[in-house]
Motif scaffolding. Sequence first.
Motif, PDB file in Angstrom:
ATOM      1  N   LYS A 196       0.810  -1.226   0.000  1.00 49.73           N
ATOM      2  CA  LYS A 196       0.000   0.000   0.000  1.00 49.73           C
ATOM      3  C   LYS A 196       0.841   1.272   0.000  1.00 49.73           C
ATOM      4  CE  LYS A 196      -3.374  -2.914   0.457  1.00 49.73           C
ATOM      5  NZ  LYS A 196      -4.139  -3.326  -0.740  1.00 49.73           N
ATOM      6  N   MET A 197       1.856   1.297  -0.871  1.00 48.57           N
ATOM      7  CA  MET A 197       2.701   2.482  -0.946  1.00 48.57           C
ATOM      8  C   MET A 197       2.598   3.217  -2.280  1.00 48.57           C
ATOM      9  SD  MET A 197       6.224   1.580   1.050  1.00 48.57           S
ATOM     10  CE  MET A 197       6.715   3.287   0.808  1.00 48.57           C
ATOM     11  N   PRO A 223       7.659   2.114   5.014  1.00 50.67           N
ATOM     12  CA  PRO A 223       7.875   3.573   4.943  1.00 50.67           C
ATOM     13  C   PRO A 223       8.624   4.117   6.145  1.00 50.67           C
ATOM     14  CG  PRO A 223       5.633   3.017   4.310  1.00 50.67           C
ATOM     15  CD  PRO A 223       6.250   1.753   4.843  1.00 50.67           C
ATOM     16  N   THR A 234       5.313  10.544  13.102  1.00 52.50           N
ATOM     17  CA  THR A 234       4.501  10.365  11.889  1.00 52.50           C
ATOM     18  C   THR A 234       4.752   8.974  11.322  1.00 52.50           C
ATOM     19  OG1 THR A 234       6.257  11.368  10.557  1.00 52.50           O
ATOM     20  CG2 THR A 234       4.524  12.818  11.362  1.00 52.50           C
ATOM     21  N   ASN A 236       1.900   6.758  10.352  1.00 52.71           N
ATOM     22  CA  ASN A 236       0.658   6.179   9.863  1.00 52.71           C
ATOM     23  C   ASN A 236       0.847   5.363   8.584  1.00 52.71           C
ATOM     24  OD1 ASN A 236      -0.734   7.303  11.990  1.00 52.71           O
ATOM     25  ND2 ASN A 236      -1.330   9.141  10.864  1.00 52.71           N
ATOM     26  N   GLN A 237       1.653   5.877   7.640  1.00 54.65           N
ATOM     27  CA  GLN A 237       1.862   5.139   6.402  1.00 54.65           C
ATOM     28  C   GLN A 237       2.608   3.833   6.673  1.00 54.65           C
ATOM     29  OE1 GLN A 237       4.231   7.055   3.356  1.00 54.65           O
ATOM     30  NE2 GLN A 237       3.185   5.974   1.703  1.00 54.65           N
ATOM     31  N   ARG A 238       3.592   3.893   7.565  1.00 54.88           N
ATOM     32  CA  ARG A 238       4.300   2.665   7.925  1.00 54.88           C
ATOM     33  C   ARG A 238       3.361   1.654   8.558  1.00 54.88           C
ATOM     34  NH1 ARG A 238       7.342   2.128  13.325  1.00 54.88           N
ATOM     35  NH2 ARG A 238       5.125   2.251  13.834  1.00 54.88           N
ATOM     36  N   ASP A 239       2.478   2.135   9.419  1.00 53.59           N
ATOM     37  CA  ASP A 239       1.549   1.238  10.101  1.00 53.59           C
ATOM     38  C   ASP A 239       0.613   0.564   9.101  1.00 53.59           C
ATOM     39  OD1 ASP A 239       2.812   2.260  12.290  1.00 53.59           O
ATOM     40  OD2 ASP A 239       1.119   3.486  12.967  1.00 53.59           O
ATOM     41  N   ASN A 240       0.151   1.310   8.113  1.00 54.50           N
ATOM     42  CA  ASN A 240      -0.718   0.726   7.087  1.00 54.50           C
ATOM     43  C   ASN A 240       0.031  -0.326   6.272  1.00 54.50           C
ATOM     44  OD1 ASN A 240      -2.816   2.413   7.877  1.00 54.50           O
ATOM     45  ND2 ASN A 240      -2.313   3.988   6.365  1.00 54.50           N
ATOM     46  N   SER A 241       1.299  -0.046   5.980  1.00 54.20           N
ATOM     47  CA  SER A 241       2.098  -1.012   5.225  1.00 54.20           C
ATOM     48  C   SER A 241       2.366  -2.260   6.054  1.00 54.20           C
ATOM     49  CB  SER A 241       3.420  -0.375   4.788  1.00 54.20           C
ATOM     50  OG  SER A 241       3.208   0.608   3.802  1.00 54.20           O
TER      51      SER A 241
END
Length: 335
Positions: A196-197, A223, A234, A236-241
């Motif tokens: 999801k990147m 991420p 910050t 959130n993007q890492r957590d989603n990945s």
Amino acid sequence: MTESGRGHDPERNASRARRLRDWWRPEGMWRRGIVLAVLAVLLGLLMILHAQVPNTVGNLGSLLETFLPWLGLIGVPVLLVAAVLRRSATAIVALLLPAVVWFGLFGGQLTDKKGTGGNLTVVTHNVSDKNLDPAGTARDIVKSGADVVALEELTGDALPKYKEGLAKAYPYRTVQGTVGLWSKHPLTDAAPVDIKMGWTRALRATVQAPSGKQVAFYVAHLPSVRVKLNAGFTANQRDNSATALGEAIAHERVKQVILLGDLNGTMNDRSLAPVTAQMRSAQGAAGDGFGFSFPAAFPMARIDQIMMKGIDPVSSWSLPRTGSDHLPLAASVKI
């Protein structure tokens, strides 16, 4: 009055004696340093209850867990020095709480758990997109003698040098986006993994181990995270990945799985639970010390990981520094 006369001044000597007596008077030692004692108790409670620190504001919980070992490594000695200077017995006794909690959480990592008998050695290394010596880094990787190597943060300019430097030792390879896997053993079924990147920073491939068994290898570069004054941690993007990667591994049909990569997070970070809850850390199970990997000049956190399920880790260690800002990590496993 002469100097010798001053030294025998009865009144002055009596005053000094009173001050010394008051200084070491038991009730004074217990009354002093109450604030230091409170800080020591709070430090211990913070380590015990770190999972209760919410992530709703600036991902403070994950930030705390990323550097959790340092709370005790720095906090306890600093408070101890202050307690000794303050001559506070209360503060010294209170420091037993964070000290005991820290050893309960991390004392096991101080022991050498390395074993022997592994039949497959793996290496993971974020080679850095700012690495000025990719050819030298490739030579260092070959010297490690690893059977399977995962590289992250590959750039278009540096990739040909890695391919050339690793080709002789590792005849099998796959590169997907900015991550790659090199192997001495046959490698099949290579494909990118969607984390999801919007571009490819993870892959999956099957390697035939020396025992003849198939092992599913995942390579991932989650991420990056940043600490910002106005936004906190910050991540959130890492957590989603991490969630997407965890789902991919959970649906893996091959029973023996090894994950190599830069996860930009530690095993303590709750946000990596979709991955860490289903896999073992080679460092945690078979390492020696904390195995911090970043930054290479003064490692403070282990954000690069070697994890597995269905496989027994035998030993885990860090390799010497290369031209990257990350240290390469290695592990021996028994298939």
